[in-house]
Enzyme design. Sequence first.
Site, short mmCIF file in Angstrom:
data_model
loop_
_atom_site.label_atom_id
_atom_site.label_comp_id
_atom_site.label_asym_id
_atom_site.label_seq_id
_atom_site.Cartn_x
_atom_site.Cartn_y
_atom_site.Cartn_z
N CYS A 126 0.87 -1.42 -0.12
CA CYS A 126 0.10 0.04 0.00
C CYS A 126 0.92 1.24 0.01
O CYS A 126 1.53 1.56 -1.15
CB CYS A 126 -1.05 -0.04 1.28
SG CYS A 126 -2.38 1.19 0.87
N HIS A 235 -3.80 -4.89 0.55
CA HIS A 235 -2.89 -5.45 2.05
C HIS A 235 -2.79 -7.05 1.93
O HIS A 235 -3.90 -7.56 2.47
CB HIS A 235 -3.88 -4.94 3.17
CG HIS A 235 -3.28 -3.38 3.43
ND1 HIS A 235 -2.39 -3.04 4.49
CD2 HIS A 235 -3.91 -2.18 2.83
CE1 HIS A 235 -2.35 -1.65 4.33
NE2 HIS A 235 -3.23 -1.15 3.35
N GLU A 237 -1.34 -8.89 4.17
CA GLU A 237 -1.16 -9.42 5.51
C GLU A 237 -2.36 -9.56 6.00
O GLU A 237 -2.65 -10.64 7.05
CB GLU A 237 -0.43 -8.44 6.18
CG GLU A 237 -1.29 -7.18 6.60
CD GLU A 237 -1.22 -6.04 5.64
OE1 GLU A 237 -1.63 -4.82 5.79
OE2 GLU A 237 -0.85 -6.19 4.50
#
Length: 604
Positions: A126, A235, A237
Site C-alpha cells: 500500500c 494489503h 497481510e
Amino acid sequence: MNSYDIEAWLDPIYKRFPEGDWRPVVGITTNYADGDATLREKYYKMVVRAGGVPMLIPPVSDAEVILNTLETLDALLLTGGGDYDPRWANEAPSSRVGTVNTERDLPELLITRLTFNRQLPMLGICRGMQTLAMALGGRLAQDIEEAFPEAAQAGKLLRHSQEEAREVATHEVEIAHGSRLFSLFGKENIRVNSFHHQAVLDGGARFSVAAKAPDGVIEAMESSEEKPIIGVQWHPEWLADDGLPLFTWLVGEAQLFADAKQIHRETLTIDSHCDTPMFFPQDINFAHRDHRILVDLHKMAEGRLDATTMVAYIPQPKPAGKTTVDNLDYRDKPKAYADKIFDKIEQIAAENHDFLALARTPDDLKANKAKGRKSIVLGIENGHALEGRLENVAHFASRGVTYVTLCHNGDNAICDSARTFDPDGGHLWGGLSPFGRQAIAEMNRQGIMVDLSHAAESSFYEALETSATPIVCSHSSCRSLCNHPRNLTDQQMKALADRGGVMQITLYNGFLVSQGKATINDAMAHLEHAISIMGTDHVGLGTDFDGDGGIIGLADASELINFTRQLLLRRYSKEDIGKIWGGNWLRVMSLVQKSKTARPESSL
C-alpha cells in the site's frame, strides 16, 4: 504448549542450539501516531509464518542509525499508512491530499534509497509501494479521483478505499504475464482488498507494472532491473493464505541475500578490470558516492566487493588526428601517462588509508580484507605503455602492476589486435612481433601477468605458446553466444584452460548480446558457457566498469552482490563461488609472481 513453566519453553531451544534453525531478518517499517511507533500484528505474524524473523524499525531519519540497522537486515518490508506529502516530489499539495504523516516520510524515503543501494530484497505494501515509487524515481497521484477524472465521471472508478472488513477482497486485479507476481500466484486474476486514495501513476524507469485494476489504476509493480523488489497496492497481510505467497517470496529472497552476505564475509572478491581512472580528469571523488563513476568506496562497500583492478588505459593512436582521453589531451608519452594514473591512485589510497589500500600480491589482498580495507590492484590496458622498451616492464613491475593487456583496439608494437584499422583488414605482424615475444618473456621474469583480452586470435595462440606462465583474459566473453571478434572462441577457451589460464567474463553490453540491452542473465549465460568448456577453475569476473561496462542487474559496483545471488540460485557450491569470485585469478597471480626471476644484467 499450555504451560507457565519457562523451563519447558526453553528446553527445546537448548536442545537445538547451536544447530538451530537460523532465519533471515526482515525489517518492518512502523507507523507513527500520538507519539507512538505502532504496527498492526498482521505484518509481523505473516513474516513469522513465512519463516522470517521480524524486526520493527521506528521512523528515524538519522542516517547512521539507518545504516547500522541495514547491516542487521536481510530484507525490508515497507508497510501501509497515511498519504505522502507531495512536496517530497516537488509538487504543490492538492486540496484533496489526505492526512500526511510527517514523522514517516523522510525516514522511509531514506531507508528505501539506502536499502536499494545495498541490494536488499524489498516488499512494499500500500503506502509502501508508493514509498518505492517516491524514493526511486516514480510519480504518485495525490488523489485517485483527481488523477482519473474521466473514469470518475463515468462511474467506472473502483472504490479503492473500501468500507468492508480488511480481510474481505473487494475487487480483482489483472496480473501481467511473465511478471514475477504471475509466477508467485500462478494466475492472471486475483481478488484483493484496498485501502488507499493515493496511487502510483508511474513507477519510473526502475519498475515495470505487474498488475492493474479494471479501472486502470496500477495495483502492483516490480523491479525492471532483475532485482528482488515488489510493490503491491493491496494489503496481503490481511488475506491469510491468499496473501502468504508474497511473504514467502520475501523471506525466501531474504534467505538468499543472507547466504550471499555470508559468502562475501568469507570470500575474497575481486573484479579484474575497471577503467575508473579514465574519469580522473573530471576531478571525481573516490571517497564519495559519485554518480559520475561506477566504482567508488561507497559502491564497493554496498556491493561487498573487496578489490578492484584499476587499469591505466592507454588510448591507441589512430592513423590520423589527435587522441584524447575524455577532456584530457593525450600529450604525455604513454609511459608517463600511465605513471600519472598510478600516482593518482596512490594519492587516493593515501587519502583514504583507513578504508583503502593498494595491493600488489594475493597476500596483500588477504591482509587488507582482514583489516576491513578495500583494495586497488594496478594493471595496464594496452602494452603501448611500454613504448617498445623492455626496461619499462621492470619499471611497471616496480610500481606494482599485476598485468599488462598486450594491445587494445588496434595493432601495436607488441601484437595484432582483434580490431584493425587497415581498410583491407590486414594486420601488422600475423600474431606477436619480435618485440612482443621479448616483452612476454620479460613479463614472465618480472612476475607480471600476460593479458590477452583485445588480442587477435593469432596473437592469442602465439602468446599462449610463448609465455612460460599461464595467461589471463581480464575482460572477455564467449563468441559462440555473441559473435564479436573481441570474444573468445570455444577453442581459445579450451586452450586457455589447458595451459592453466583464466578468463574473466565482462559486462560490456556489446560483448554479451548482439542486439538490445544485456542483463545479468546474459552475463550468467556467458559464465556458464565458459564453465561448460573450461570448468569452474578457469573463470571469473572482469566488469569493465567505467569503460562502458555495466548491464541491467549489474550496473555498477554496488550491484555486484547480485552476481553472488545468481550463483547461489544456480546451485554453485561455496567452494566454486570462491573460485569464480577471485580464487582462480589469485591462483594465476600467485603462480606468476612466484615465477619471477632475475634477468642477467648483460641482457638488458
